[in-house]
Design an enzyme around this catalytic site. Structure first.
Site, PDB file in Angstrom:
ATOM      1  CG  HIS A   1      21.177 -18.637 -16.365  1.00 36.43           C
ATOM      2  ND1 HIS A   1      21.929 -19.704 -15.917  1.00 36.43           N
ATOM      3  CD2 HIS A   1      21.943 -17.537 -16.182  1.00 36.43           C
ATOM      4  CE1 HIS A   1      23.101 -19.261 -15.479  1.00 36.43           C
ATOM      5  NE2 HIS A   1      23.138 -17.941 -15.623  1.00 36.43           N
ATOM      6  CD  GLU A   2      21.088 -14.089 -17.658  1.00 33.79           C
ATOM      7  OE1 GLU A   2      21.370 -13.384 -16.688  1.00 33.79           O
ATOM      8  OE2 GLU A   2      21.923 -14.861 -18.218  1.00 33.79           O
TER       9      GLU A   2
ATOM     10  CG  HIS B   1      21.931 -14.207 -12.526  1.00 37.00           C
ATOM     11  ND1 HIS B   1      22.882 -14.554 -11.593  1.00 37.00           N
ATOM     12  CD2 HIS B   1      22.309 -14.826 -13.669  1.00 37.00           C
ATOM     13  CE1 HIS B   1      23.788 -15.361 -12.158  1.00 37.00           C
ATOM     14  NE2 HIS B   1      23.461 -15.547 -13.418  1.00 37.00           N
TER      15      HIS B   1
ATOM     16  CD  GLU C   1      26.079 -18.725 -13.135  1.00 38.14           C
ATOM     17  OE1 GLU C   1      25.919 -17.492 -13.032  1.00 38.14           O
ATOM     18  OE2 GLU C   1      25.834 -19.337 -14.196  1.00 38.14           O
TER      19      GLU C   1
END
Ligand code: ZN
Length: 501
Positions: free
Chosen positions: A264-265, A268, A294
Site C-alpha cells: 500500500h505504502e 503512494h 489513494e
C-alpha cells in the site's frame, strides 16, 4: 518580469524547505525518536509550522503572487508556471477566508478532543468524547460558513482534500454504489465462508520484512531515493522528490498485515518518486489529491497485490521463505485466503468488497451531523443502525464502533470520501491500463512491472499536483468519476472466487 516568477519560486522553495524539515522531524517522531524527546519535539514542530505559515500569508508572497499572475496571464494556461500560480492562488484565497481566531480555537479544541477521544476509545466511553465532538462539529459548521457561495455546505470541506470535488457528485456515485455493494456482500454471505486461518500463524518478522523489500525492489521502489522503516501506523512521507520514506508494521502471527501495508505504502511512494524533478520544491511537487494518491496505494495493494497473476509470480518465492507454513499449500488456497470477504465493524481491517460501505456510512453521518438533523448524542445509535443496514453487523461496543477512527477528533470531516474515491479511480485506471497493455497479466505473472510503472509515470505520476484531481481523471480517462469499473471489478473477481452467477 520573468524575475518576478523567479522570486516567487525562491520564496515558495523556502516554505517548502520549512515544511519538509517539519515532516522529517515528524517522521523521526514516529520511527526512532526516544520518548524523552516528546515535549521539545512538539515545540520544534510548532515553530517550523508557524514559520512556514507566516511566510505563506506574508505580504511579500502576496505581492509576488500578484506580479506572477500578470506574467502568467499571457502564458499557456497549462504551463508549469501558470499552473503553479493557479494552485497557489486557490490555496491562499481559501486561507484568507478563515479568521486567525478560528484557526487558534480549532487547534486548541483538537488537542483536547484528541486526548478525550483516546481515553473514550480505551474505556469504551462515548459520553466522555461527546462534548468534544459537539464542539468540533460546531467549529466545522462555522468553517463551512466562511464559504457562503458554495453549492453545498460540505463542498469546502471536501475541497480541502480533493480540490474542486462536489458533494453532489459524490452523492450520485455513492447512490449507485451502495445497493450494488450491499447486494454483493449478501450474496457472498450466503456462500461457504473461506478459511483464512493459514494466514494467522507465526511468521518470523525478519523474513516478512525481507520478503517485502524484495518485492518492492522488483516493483521499482528506488532505494537511492527512499527507504522503509517500522512505525505504529504505516504511512508515506517525502522530503523532496529525491527522498520518499515509507513505513510498515509487522505482525509476528499474521502474514497479511505487514506485507499489504508495505505494498500500500509503496503505491503512494512510487507516485511521489515519479513526479517530474523540475516541479521540485514547489506546491506542485506532491500528489494531485488524497483520492488520487489513494488510487495508487490501492492499485498496488489490491489490483496488483491481491491478484492471481501477482501470486503466480510471488507465491513460489513465499513458499521458499516460509516452507513450513506454505510449502504444501496450493496457490489457489492462498489466493482465496488473502481475498476473503467478511463484513466486520472495523474499517481498517475491511476487505476490498466491504471497504467502501464503511466510507459511505461515515459520509452520510457527517452530512447529517453538519446539517443538524443528527445530534452527536444520538450518533452511536445512528452508527450502529447504519452498520447493520449496510454491512449486516453491529459493533459489540462503541470502541469498535463510532470511536474507532481518530479523524473526527482532529476535525477531519470531509476526509473519509477520499478513501472510497481512491478505490474508484484505481479501477477506472486499471481498465485503461489493461486496454493499453494487453500483455499486462502475463507480465505480472513473470514479475515484470516496468510497463505498468511506465504507464503510470507517463499518465499520472510525472504531473504531480499540476492538475486538479478531476481534471487529471478527465485527461486520463476522457470522462469523470465513475462507479462502474469498480463494480465490474468486484463482481468479476468475487463472483469467480465465491462462485456467484
Ligand atoms: Zn493510503
Amino acid at each position: 518580469m520573468k524575475d518576478k516568477l523567479e522570486d516567487l519560486r525562491r520564496l515558495l522553495g523556502e516554505i517548502f524547505d520549512l515544511e519538509r524539515a517539519r515532516d522529517l522531524l515528524e517522521w523521526d517522531q514516529s520511527t526512532y525518536m526516544p520518548p524523552g524527546a516528546a515535549p521539545e519535539r512538539a515545540l520544534q514542530l510548532a515553530t517550523l509550522s508557524k514559520l512556514s505559515h507566516q511566510k505563506l500569508i506574508s505580504g511579500e508572497l502576496s505581492s509576488l503572487l500578484e506580479d506572477a499572475r500578470q506574467v502568467t496571464a499571457s502564458m499557456n494556461p497549462d504551463s508549469d508556471d501558470a499552473r503553479l500560480v493557479q494552485r497557489l492562488t486557490r490555496k491562499l484565497e481559501k486561507l484568507r477566508k478563515v479568521p486567525a481566531e478560528w484557526v487558534e480555537e480549532k487547534a486548541r479544541a483538537v488537542s483536547l478532543s484528541k486526548q478525550a477521544w483516546e481515553k473514550a476509545r480505551k474505556e469504551d466511553d462515548f459520553p466522555h468524547f461527546e462534548p468534544h465532538l459537539t464542539k468540533m462539529v460546531g467549529l466545522i459548521r462555522q468553517y463551512t460558513e466562511f464559504f457562503p457561495s458554495s453549492d453545498h455546505y460540505y463542498d469546502p470541506l471536501l475541497d480541502d482534500y480533493e480540490s474542486g470535488m462536489q458533494t453532489n457528485h459524490i452523492r450520485t456515485v455513492f447512490a449507485e454504489l451502495l445497493p450494488e455493494q450491499v447486494n454483493l456482500i449478501r450474496e457472498i454471505g450466503e456462500r461457504e465462508p473461506i478459511d483464512a486461518s493459514l494466514l494467522y500463524q507465526p511468521f518470523a518478522e525478519r523474513k516478512q520484512w525481507d520478503f517485502g523489500l524484495e518485492v518492492i525492489r522488483k516493483i521499482g521502489f528506488d532505494f537511492q531515493r527512499g527507504r522503509q522503516d517500522i512505525s505504529a501506523h504505516p504511512y508515506t512521507t517525502h522530503f523532496g522528490i529525491g527522498d520518499v520514506r515509507i513505513t510498515t508494521r509487522i505482525h509476528p502471527n499474521y502474514f497479511g498485515s505487514g506485507f499489504f501495508a508495505t505494498l500500500h505504502e509503496v503505491g503512494h511512494a512510487l507516485y511521489e518518486q515519479g513526479i517530474r524533478p523540475d516541479l521540485g520544491r514547489t506546491l506542485l511537487a506532491e500528489g494531485a489529491s488524497l483520492g488520487i494518491h489513494e488510487s495508487q496505494s490501492r492499485l498496488w495493494e489490491n489490483l496488483v497485490g491481491r491478484s492471481r497473476a501477482f501470486w503466480t509470480w510471488a507465491y513460489p518465492r513465499l513458499q521458499q521463505i516460509f516452507p513450513q507454513q506454505f510449502g504444501d499449500l496450493k496457490l489457489e488456497t492462498f489466493y482465496r485466503a488473502i481475498n476473503k470477504v467478511e463484513p466486520s465493524p472495523i474499517r481498517v481491517e475491511a476487505d476490498e468488497a466491504t471497504y467502501n460501505l464503511h466510507i459511505m456510512l461515515r459520509f452520510e453521518l457527517e452530512l447529517t451531523l453538519l446539517d443538524g438533523s443528527l445530534q452527536v448524542a444520538d450518533l452511536p445509535e445512528a452508527w450502529n443502525g447504519k452498520m447493520q443496514e449496510y454491512l449486516g453487523v453491529t459493533p459489540p461496543d462503541d470502541a469498535t464502533g463510532v470511536l474507532q477512527d481518530i479523524h473526527w477528533s482532529e476535525g477531519l470531516i470531509g476526509y473519509f470520501p477520499t478513501y472510497a474515491l481512491g478505490n474508484l479511480f484505481a479501477c477506472q485506471l486499471w481498465q485503461l491500463i489493461k486496454a493499453d497493455i494487453p500483455a499486462l497479466e502475463a507480465q505480472i505473472e513473470r514479475g515484470e512491472f516496468g510497463a505498468l510503472r511506465g504507464w503510470l509515470d507517463e499518465n499520472l505520476y510525472q504531473h504531480g499536483a499540476k492538475f486538479l484531481p478531476m481534471e487529471l481523471v478527465e485527461r486520463v480517462t476522457g470522462g469523470g468519476l465513475s462507479a462502474e469499473p469498480y463494480l465490474a471489478y468486484l463482481r468479476s473477481k468475487f463472483g469467480q472466487i465465491y462462485g456467484l452467477v
